[in-house]
Design a protein around this motif. Sequence first.
Motif, PDB file in Angstrom:
ATOM      1  N   GLY A  18       0.799  -1.211   0.000  1.00  0.00           N
ATOM      2  CA  GLY A  18       0.000   0.000   0.000  1.00  0.00           C
ATOM      3  C   GLY A  18       0.833   1.262   0.000  1.00  0.00           C
ATOM      4  N   VAL A  19       0.123   2.376   0.127  1.00  0.00           N
ATOM      5  CA  VAL A  19       0.695   3.713   0.124  1.00  0.00           C
ATOM      6  C   VAL A  19       0.315   4.390   1.431  1.00  0.00           C
ATOM      7  N   MET A  20       1.291   5.030   2.084  1.00  0.00           N
ATOM      8  CA  MET A  20       1.018   5.729   3.336  1.00  0.00           C
ATOM      9  C   MET A  20       1.263   7.223   3.150  1.00  0.00           C
ATOM     10  N   ILE A  21       0.322   8.017   3.672  1.00  0.00           N
ATOM     11  CA  ILE A  21       0.368   9.470   3.572  1.00  0.00           C
ATOM     12  C   ILE A  21       0.677  10.058   4.947  1.00  0.00           C
ATOM     13  N   VAL A  28      -4.598   2.760   0.248  1.00  0.00           N
ATOM     14  CA  VAL A  28      -3.983   4.026   0.654  1.00  0.00           C
ATOM     15  C   VAL A  28      -4.448   4.361   2.064  1.00  0.00           C
ATOM     16  N   ILE A  29      -3.485   4.539   2.981  1.00  0.00           N
ATOM     17  CA  ILE A  29      -3.842   4.832   4.367  1.00  0.00           C
ATOM     18  C   ILE A  29      -3.015   6.009   4.879  1.00  0.00           C
ATOM     19  N   GLY A  30      -3.498   6.585   5.949  1.00  0.00           N
ATOM     20  CA  GLY A  30      -2.749   7.613   6.636  1.00  0.00           C
ATOM     21  C   GLY A  30      -1.930   7.002   7.764  1.00  0.00           C
ATOM     22  N   HIS A  31      -0.886   7.716   8.160  1.00  0.00           N
ATOM     23  CA  HIS A  31      -0.054   7.245   9.265  1.00  0.00           C
ATOM     24  C   HIS A  31      -0.898   7.038  10.520  1.00  0.00           C
TER      25      HIS A  31
END
Length: 196
Positions: free
Chosen positions: A43-46, A166-169
């Motif tokens: 995934g991708v972390m923002i 896609v998730i946030g920290h």
Amino acid sequence: MAPPMSAGSFLSRLKAEGLTIVEVGDWEHHNRNHKGPWGPVHGVMIHHTVTSGSRRTVEICRDGYSGLPGPLCHGVITKDGRVHLVGYGRSNHAGLGDDDVLRAVIAEKALPPDNEANTDGNRHFYGFECENLGDGEDPWPEAQLDAIERAAAAVCRRHGWTARSVIGHLEWQPGKIDPRGFTMAAMRDRIHERLK
């Protein structure tokens, strides 16, 4: 099980999504791979940076600081919407997080509460740091939000992932609040629309 794409593919995918890219130094080989593997990626972390000023922000994210060496992400998204590539490979952005969250990301299901820090996120996530003080008052210009959407979508498109990857920290590690100033649910909606 998705192996990370090559640095060249990462660059071309970001450009194909319409992003303005700034390549910082020898970013393709700047990483923390000597500390452990990078991949499989899921995934991708923002994140937000808790900094102001694009130049300083990019320098910190590339070089790190005392106690946390860089790179601190793969790309820094500044307020003007540019993506500064500062590293590629394992980077110090995600830290330890919740294995239940990782399983949900892999399955592309709704995220459970993050209540553990038992899994190495630096191994499994692409990371984008976004220039913002993170105080809930520093604005998020539309150019920056658009770039976050496009950058995350570019990675998802390459791996065949949905916006649920896609998730946030703050959704990964207990005690984290980033990104603050927009919701990850709203950002995932934007990414979902872009991926259609």
